[in-house]
Enzyme design. Structure first.
Site, mmCIF file in Angstrom:
data_model
loop_
_atom_site.group_PDB
_atom_site.id
_atom_site.type_symbol
_atom_site.label_atom_id
_atom_site.label_comp_id
_atom_site.label_asym_id
_atom_site.label_seq_id
_atom_site.Cartn_x
_atom_site.Cartn_y
_atom_site.Cartn_z
ATOM 1 N N HIS A 58 0.826 -1.206 0.000
ATOM 2 C CA HIS A 58 0.000 0.000 0.000
ATOM 3 C C HIS A 58 0.868 1.267 0.000
ATOM 4 O O HIS A 58 0.556 2.257 -0.654
ATOM 5 C CB HIS A 58 -0.928 -0.004 1.211
ATOM 6 C CG HIS A 58 -1.632 1.297 1.446
ATOM 7 N ND1 HIS A 58 -2.495 1.847 0.498
ATOM 8 C CD2 HIS A 58 -1.601 2.184 2.479
ATOM 9 C CE1 HIS A 58 -2.969 3.006 0.965
ATOM 10 N NE2 HIS A 58 -2.432 3.237 2.154
ATOM 11 N N HIS A 82 3.164 7.755 5.449
ATOM 12 C CA HIS A 82 1.912 8.408 5.848
ATOM 13 C C HIS A 82 1.115 7.646 6.901
ATOM 14 O O HIS A 82 0.324 8.239 7.616
ATOM 15 C CB HIS A 82 1.047 8.727 4.633
ATOM 16 C CG HIS A 82 0.270 7.566 4.078
ATOM 17 N ND1 HIS A 82 0.784 6.737 3.110
ATOM 18 C CD2 HIS A 82 -0.972 7.097 4.351
ATOM 19 C CE1 HIS A 82 -0.127 5.807 2.810
ATOM 20 N NE2 HIS A 82 -1.193 5.999 3.543
ATOM 21 N N GLU A 86 -0.087 6.620 12.682
ATOM 22 C CA GLU A 86 -1.384 6.082 13.066
ATOM 23 C C GLU A 86 -1.330 4.579 13.335
ATOM 24 O O GLU A 86 -1.984 4.089 14.241
ATOM 25 C CB GLU A 86 -2.399 6.388 11.959
ATOM 26 C CG GLU A 86 -3.812 6.162 12.429
ATOM 27 C CD GLU A 86 -4.835 6.734 11.470
ATOM 28 O OE1 GLU A 86 -4.459 7.542 10.603
ATOM 29 O OE2 GLU A 86 -6.003 6.351 11.588
ATOM 30 N N ASP A 87 -0.587 3.863 12.533
ATOM 31 C CA ASP A 87 -0.686 2.393 12.571
ATOM 32 C C ASP A 87 0.513 1.668 13.191
ATOM 33 O O ASP A 87 0.506 0.449 13.280
ATOM 34 C CB ASP A 87 -0.887 1.841 11.151
ATOM 35 C CG ASP A 87 -2.194 2.304 10.527
ATOM 36 O OD1 ASP A 87 -3.073 2.764 11.291
ATOM 37 O OD2 ASP A 87 -2.340 2.221 9.295
ATOM 38 N N ASP A 148 -3.081 8.115 -1.493
ATOM 39 C CA ASP A 148 -3.428 7.040 -0.559
ATOM 40 C C ASP A 148 -4.790 6.457 -0.942
ATOM 41 O O ASP A 148 -4.960 5.256 -1.104
ATOM 42 C CB ASP A 148 -3.456 7.670 0.844
ATOM 43 C CG ASP A 148 -4.067 6.784 1.911
ATOM 44 O OD1 ASP A 148 -3.775 5.583 1.909
ATOM 45 O OD2 ASP A 148 -4.833 7.321 2.746
ATOM 46 N N ASP A 269 -17.598 13.057 -27.616
ATOM 47 C CA ASP A 269 -16.212 13.011 -27.142
ATOM 48 C C ASP A 269 -15.894 11.726 -26.382
ATOM 49 O O ASP A 269 -15.075 11.722 -25.480
ATOM 50 C CB ASP A 269 -15.904 14.242 -26.278
ATOM 51 C CG ASP A 269 -16.720 14.260 -25.002
ATOM 52 O OD1 ASP A 269 -17.727 13.523 -24.923
ATOM 53 O OD2 ASP A 269 -16.350 15.001 -24.081
HETATM 54 MN MN MN Z 1 -2.984 4.679 3.840
#
Ligand code: MN
Length: 499
Positions: A58, A82, A86-87, A148, A269
Site C-alpha cells: 500500500h 503516511h 497512526e498504525d 493514498d 467526445d
Molecule cells: Mn494509507
C-alpha cells in the site's frame, strides 16, 4: 507524431519504478526516498492488508501515485511514511530525527485529516471542509491523501462488500471533486473509474457495454483524421507535435449519458484526438488547419485557452464532421497545458534550480480561491449551507460574490452587476441605478470576479433598458428584464391612449 502508452497503474508498483518516475533525482533525493521506503517497511513489518499482502504494498502504491503526479521527493517520502504515526509505534520525535520537520509536518497533516467518511450530507460537508482547509495549509498533505485513496480504491476487490460501497461512494462524492477542483484531471478520472463498479454496479456494466461498442468505431474514425491532419500539418511546417487518442473516463461518460437521457448519439467526445504542440500560437494555427480541412459542428468550439475553466484547465476543443459524415472531437493544447490538465496543482510543485518546490508564483495564485473559500465559510453558518453553497456548482464554472452584509451569492462565470441584483431579488434588479464593486463605482456591464463585494444602488424610478439584455448572463435576470420591458411598453401605450 508518437502515441503515448499507458504505464503501470500503480496498484502493483516497485521502488525502482518510483525512482524512475521522479523528476528530481539527485543522489540525496534517491537516498531520501529509499530511506523512507526502508523505514516504512520495518515499521509496518507485522501488518498485512486485506489481500494478505504485506502492508508495504500500500505504501509503495501511494508513493508511486505521488511520483506519477510529479510530486517532489519530500512528498514521495512522506507518502511512504503516511501511516506510520497512526498504525505503528513510530513517534513524531523519531520521524523528526530521521526525516526532518518538513516530512514530519506532512505525515502529521495526513494523520490529522484522519478517516474521512461519507456519512450523510452533514458529515459530507465537514469532510470537504477539512480537505479544503488542509489544502490551503499545505497542498501536499491533500496530494498524499489523494494518492493514498487512489491506491485503496484500486485494490477494493479485497474489501468486504458493504465497506467497499461506502468507500467507493465517498471517493466519488468527496475525493474526486477535490482532485477536480485542484485541476488534477488524471487523478479525478482514476478515482472515479476505480470506484464506479462498486458504487453503481448496474450502471457501470451498462456504460461499459456502450463504451466498448462506440469506442472502437470512433477510434477508427480518429485514426483516419489523424492521418490526414498529420500530412496537412507537415505541409504547414508544424512539425513539433505529439498526438494521442484520449478515451473518455468511464464514469465521466456515465455522467454525460445521464445528462443526455442515456442517448449516446448526443455524445461526441467518447474518444477524442489530442494534438499537443509547443506554443499557443501553434494551437490556433492547428485549429485553423482543422477547420479548413473539415467542417466544424456549429457552436461546439470551446476555447479554454482564451477562457480557462475555473480549475485552470486550458485547451481548445472542436467537434468536426469527418469525410464520412461521422462526428469526432479534437483537443489542441501545449505541452505545458497538457501537464497542468493531467496533474493540476501538483504540476506547480515542480522544482526551481535548487530543487525546491515553487511555493510562490503560479501555485499561490492557483490557491488564492482556496483561502477565499475559507474566508467565506466564516460567513456561512451550518455545514449544510456550506455544502449547498459549494456542491456541484462550485466544482463547475461558478463564482462566489458577496453582498456588503457578507451574504454569499453564487453566479455563473461572466456575470455582471445586473445578474447579481436579480439573484438577490427581482425588485432590486428592476430598480438598479448603479453599482459599487469592492467600494468603487463601476458600470453595470462590468464582469464580476470571484470574491468581489457588490453593492447595488437602487432608485424607485430606475427601470431596465434594452441594453440590459446584453449585460445579463443569467436566464433569471434576462427573463425578468424582458418582462419589465414588456410592462414598460404596455404602460407607455396606455398613457398615450389616455392623452
Ligand atoms: Mn494509507
Amino acid at each position: 507524431m508518437e502515441n503515448q502508452n499507458k504505464k503501470n497503474d500503480g496498484s502493483n508498483a516497485t521502488l525502482v519504478e518510483i525512482l524512475d518516475l521522479m523528476i528530481s533525482r539527485g543522489p540525496e533525493d534517491v537516498a531520501l526516498v529509499q530511506k523512507a521506503h526502508d523505514f516504512a517497511k520495518e515499521a509496518h513489518k507485522d501488518q498485512k492488508r486485506f489481500s494478505g499482502e504485506p502492508y508495504l504494498v500500500h505504501l509503495i502504491g501511494t508513493a508511486f501515485n505521488l511520483a506519477e503526479m510529479q510530486a517532489d521527493p519530500q512528498t514521495i517520502a512522506a507518502g511512504f511514511l503516511h501511516d506510520t504515526l497512526e498504525d505503528t509505534k513510530t513517534t513524531p520525535e523519531q520521524l523528526l530525527k530521521e526525516f526532518g520537520s518538513d516530512i514530519l509536518f506532512l505525515v502529521q497533516g495526513v494523520t490529522k485529516l484522519g478517516k474521512i467518511r461519507y456519512q450523510g450530507i452533514e458529515r459530507h460537508a465537514e469532510s470537504l471542509r477539512k480537505l479544503f482547509i488542509a489544502t490551503a495549509k499545505d497542498v501536499r498533505v491533500v496530494l498524499i491523501k489523494l494518492a493514498d485513496r487512489l491506491h485503496n480504491v484500486m485494490t477494493l476487490e479485497h474489501v468486504k462488500p458493504e465497506k467497499r460501497r461506502r468507500i467507493a461512494l465517498e471517493t466519488i462524492e468527496i475525493y474526486a471533486p477535490v482532485a477536480n477542483r485542484l485541476g488534477m484531471g488524471q487523478m479525478k478520472g482514476a478515482l472515479e473509474d476505480a470506484s464506479f463498479p462498486y458504487a453503481y454496479p448496474k450502471e457501470y456494466e451498462q456504460t461499459k457495454k456502450i463504451l466498448q461498442v462506440k469506442n472502437q468505431e470512433i477510434l477508427n474514425q480518429l485514426e483516419d483524421v489523424q492521418r490526414v491532419l498529420r500530412k496537412r500539418l507537415v505541409k504547414e511546417n508544424i512539425i513539433k507535435i505529439k498526438s494521442d487518442f484520449r478515451v473518455k473516463h468511464i464514469y465521466s461518460l456515465y455522467k454525460k449519458l445521464l445528462r443526455n437521457n442515456m442517448d449516446v448519439s448526443k455524445i461526441h467526445d467518447i474518444a477524442a484526438l489530442r494534438i499537443i504542440v509547443s506554443t499557443i500560437e501553434d494551437c490556433y494555427r492547428v485549429l485553423g488547419i482543422i477547420h479548413s480541412t473539415w467542417r466544424p459542428l456549429p457552436s461546439t468550439l470551446k476555447d479554454y485557452i482564451a477562457i480557462p475553466k475555473i480549475n485552470g484547465y486550458q485547451s481548445i476543443h472542436t467537434v468536426i464532421f469527418t469525410g464520412s459524415g461521422e462526428i469526432v472531437e479534437i483537443q489542441i493544447r501545449t505541452e505545458k497545458m497538457h501537464n497542468e490538465a493531467e496533474y493540476g496543482i501538483a504540476s506547480h510543485l515542480a522544482y526551481d534550480e535548487l530543487g525546491k518546490p515553487d511555493a510562490g508564483g503560479t501555485l499561490s495564485k492557483k490557491l488564492r480561491w482556496l483561502s477565499q473559500l475559507i474566508e467565506w465559510q466564516k460567513n456561512v453558518k451550518g455545514s449544510k449551507e456550506f455544502l449547498e453553497n459549494i456542491q456541484m456548482d462550485f466544482f463547475q464554472d461558478q463564482i462566489f460574490v458577496f453582498t456588503p452584509k457578507g451574504d454569499v451569492i453564487e453566479l455563473p462565470q461572466g456575470s455582471t452587476a445586473v445578474d447579481f441584483a436579480f439573484a438577490i431579488h427581482s425588485d432590486l434588479g428592476e430598480h438598479v441605478s448603479g453599482v459599487k464593486i469592492n467600494g468603487k463605482f463601476m458600470s453595470l456591464d462590468h464582469e464580476i470576479k470571484n470574491g468581489d463585494i457588490v453593492e447595488i444602488q437602487a432608485r424607485e424610478n430606475s427601470r431596465p433598458t434594452y441594453k440590459w439584455l446584453e449585460y445579463a448572463k443569467t436566464s433569471i435576470a434576462r427573463r425578468r428584464i424582458k418582462a419589465s420591458l414588456a410592462e414598460q411598453e404596455e404602460s407607455k401605450k396606455r398613457s398615450q391612449r389616455n392623452k
